[in-house]
Design an enzyme around this catalytic site. Structure first.
Site, PDB file in Angstrom:
ATOM      1  N   PRO A 205       0.484  -1.520   0.325  1.00  0.00           N
ATOM      2  CA  PRO A 205      -0.173   0.165  -0.489  1.00  0.00           C
ATOM      3  C   PRO A 205       0.745   1.387   0.069  1.00  0.00           C
ATOM      4  CG  PRO A 205      -1.201  -0.976   1.525  1.00  0.00           C
ATOM      5  CD  PRO A 205       0.421  -2.190   1.056  1.00  0.00           C
ATOM      6  N   HIS A 425      15.960   2.505  30.190  1.00  0.00           N
ATOM      7  CA  HIS A 425      15.864   2.137  29.778  1.00  0.00           C
ATOM      8  C   HIS A 425      16.226   2.414  27.968  1.00  0.00           C
ATOM      9  CE1 HIS A 425      12.454  -0.664  27.866  1.00  0.00           C
ATOM     10  NE2 HIS A 425      12.943   0.025  26.967  1.00  0.00           N
ATOM     11  N   GLU A 426      16.042   3.374  27.297  1.00  0.00           N
ATOM     12  CA  GLU A 426      16.979   4.030  26.042  1.00  0.00           C
ATOM     13  C   GLU A 426      17.933   4.429  26.093  1.00  0.00           C
ATOM     14  OE1 GLU A 426      14.323   4.536  24.470  1.00  0.00           O
ATOM     15  OE2 GLU A 426      12.764   4.779  25.749  1.00  0.00           O
TER      16      GLU A 426
END
Length: 619
Positions: A205, A425-426
């Site tokens: 698409p 975390h990042e």
């Protein structure tokens, strides 16, 4: 409100007004006393009457006490004659005693009398006419139910040409033959060549299938019929087949022309897979389309073009030579194609001199034409929101992040502890990705929330690739698990922020084992055959062609791959704990770190290799 409804309202108001006037006149008459002509004669003899007004045999009598009364005379004689016959003398009728006014007959009397006879017939005729029109409209709707709903565009003033389509050069080369045939059919016919009757455009698409079909029509300068596959299918059996016949009849009348059927998989699914059997409406429509495509002659000069992103479910009879015998694939554009597409979409937009489209093309791997159009539009919206007169590189770069992760959520309030968890975390993602030689380089790390993500790390490839090595898939898994590993190492606890990362890692591992044959234990085999349940939308079922014992081995192998990736992420973070703390602390200070600043904090241990489409790890 439509004009027909408005006329109905006007007629209704007019009818109500007439009724009101009649009722008012009736009420007026009913409040005045009625006397006989004999009584009138007696009142005149007694000298009680001062004035008599005659209006079409109706008499209005005014007495000396100013009271009024009504009476009626015989139409065969005049008022004076009737009064004289009733004993009134000429002296009693002298003008000095009684004022007699005789009004001439009104011109409307005859009209109103005629209307009294004609109006009922007119109302009856109007009612019959209205019912007939309604029935005729219903019949017309019923007769047009089987007509094609295709929209025809003439080729006199083309709005789309090949110059407006970029990034699909191979597909344009394939379709130039179609344009040349429509322009000069004799060039091919005199050599005995037959142009393909049908061209099937296949691609994901947003790759420009519909746009390319319009460009073929614009280049050839011929009529272009456009219809969606879903417009053929109706609730009633046979309607779709009738619309197919009507569409091809219209096309033959406007030959040479192009018939474009968008999303043909809505009607061209493989037969025999539904619950309706051979009388199913969709199969009837497909059968009629197959017959019509076989009915073309070599000199018909009609090209059937169709678009789909699911060629695997189309009926084989539709794809055989003689029908859709040419398949044009529109794949995701490479970096040069993306740059060419960006050049098309920035036409007419004011750009600042610092805008480098080649940089934007390298930063958007995996984007299709529709994504890039949306990217340029988002950049223009951002520039307008900032009251700028031109679009700069900063708007384009922010637009990329908006397309990938969504808009910034600056109003979101989080605690300092949660912000610290997101930062680690990042930072865990970024440090692990940077330490792996097979992972793509880190482009940006941020703890600003976008969309559903509390923060995200973007790693982009240095070049486009069509195949993915096993080592790179393993590196992606390790990088995605870096956030969860950092939480466990730093906080001795885990959070729900790694839910999306774990889902993607599990999917990669299962695909490696069951689809790609990348497991040493399971060997180079495919386990399970996917089947689409047609009447359940997009639901996919998997036909298991393996035993329960093999299923246990697959689960064990997937678990082993995920656990090994997680342990490798932990080892990297333990080894580079100082870099993890430095990156997290910097994120807490500035919230966003670019590639250059990140590599100043943590230079890559080894040279990076080429990559594949972008991976964004988010919290």
């Amino acid at each position: 409100m439509s004009s027909r409804n408005q006329s109905y309202v006007v007629y209704l108001l007019l009818f109500v007004a007439i009724i009101a006037m009649v009722m008012y006149s009736f009420n007026q008459r009913s409040t005045t006393s009625e006397v006989s002509i004999n009584q009138l004669a007696e009142d005149i003899k007694n000298q009680r009457v001062t004035k008599i007004e005659e209006d079409d045999n109706r008499l209005k009598i005014t007495y000396k006490d100013l009271s009024e009364a009504l009476s009626t005379k015989e139409p065969s004689a005049t008022l004076v004659e009737q009064l004289l016959n009733l004993g009134v003398t000429q002296e009693q009728l002298h003008p000095e005693r009684i004022k007699i006014i005789i009004k001439p007959p009104s011109a409307w009397v005859g009209v109103l009398t005629a209307l009294g006879y004609i109006l009922p017939f007119l109302i009856l005729i109007g009612a019959f006419f209205f019912i007939f029109r309604q029935a005729q409209g219903s019949n017309n709707a019923a007769m047009s139910f089987g007509k094609s709903r295709a929209r025809m565009f003439t080729g006199d003033h083309p709005t789309v040409t090949f110059a407006d389509v970029a990034g699909v050069e191979e597909a344009k080369e394939e379709l130039k033959e179609v344009v040349e045939f429509l322009r000069e059919p004799q060039k091919f016919i005199q050599l005995g060549a037959r142009i393909p009757k049908g061209v099937l455009l296949v691609g994901p698409p947003g790759t420009g299938k519909t746009l390319l079909a319009k460009a073929v029509s614009g280049e050839a300068g011929v009529p272009f019929f456009s219809i969606s596959g879903s417009e053929f299918v109706e609730m009633f059996v046979g309607v779709g087949a009738s619309r197919v016949r009507d569409l091809f009849d219209q096309a033959k009348r406007h030959s040479p022309c192009i018939v474009f059927v968008d999303e043909i998989d809505a009607v061209g699914r493989q037969r025999g897979a539904g619950l309706g059997g051979s009388h199913d409406e969709r199969e009837q429509t497909l059968n009629q389309m197959l017959v019509e495509m076989d009915g073309f002659d070599t000199d018909t000069n009609i090209i059937i073009m169709a678009a789909t992103n699911r060629p695997d479910i189309l009926d084989p009879a539709l794809l055989r030579p003689g029908r859709f015998d040419r398949r044009v694939v529109l794949d995701r554009p490479d970096v040069r194609g993306r740059e060419a597409i960006l050049k098309v979409h920035v036409k007419g937009k004011p750009l600042e001199p610092n805008v480098d489209l080649s940089v934007l093309a390298r930063a958007t791997p995996g984007f299709v034409g529709a994504d890039l159009e949306n990217l340029v539009n988002e950049a223009a919206i951002l520039a307008a929101r900032r009251n700028k007169k031109s679009i700069s590189q900063a708007e384009f770069e922010e637009a990329i992040e908006r397309v990938i992760a969504g808009p910034e959520r600056k109003s979101r309030l989080i605690s300092d502890e949660e912000k610290r968890i997101i930062a680690y975390h990042e930072a865990g993602h970024a440090v692990v990705m940077n330490a792996l030689p097979d992972h793509d380089p880190v482009q940006k790390v941020t703890i600003i929330a976008r969309g559903m993500a509390g923060g995200y790390t973007i790693a982009l490839p240095t070049e486009d690739r069509t195949i993915i090595p096993r080592k790179k898939l393993i590196a992606q898994m390790v990088g995605l698990l870096g956030g969860r590993a950092a939480e466990e190492i730093v906080f001795d606890d885990i959070t729900s922020g790694a839910g999306n990362d774990i889902e993607r890692v599990t999917q990669i591992a299962r695909t490696m084992v069951t689809r790609l044959g990348m497991s040493r234990e399971m060997g180079p085999m495919v386990y399970g055959q996917k089947e689409e349940l047609i009447f359940l939308g997009r639901e996919i079922s998997e036909q298991r062609d393996y035993s329960e014992a093999v299923a246990e081995q697959i689960d064990a192998e997937v678990r082993r791959l995920v656990n090994e990736a997680y342990q490798q992420a932990r080892q990297i973070l333990i080894e580079y704990r100082d870099k993890l703390d430095a990156v997290a602390q910097r994120l807490l200070e500035v919230e966003t770190i670019s590639r250059e600043e990140f590599e100043r904090i943590f230079p890559p241990p080894v040279p990076k290799r080429s990559g594949v489409p972008a991976m964004a790890a988010n919290n």
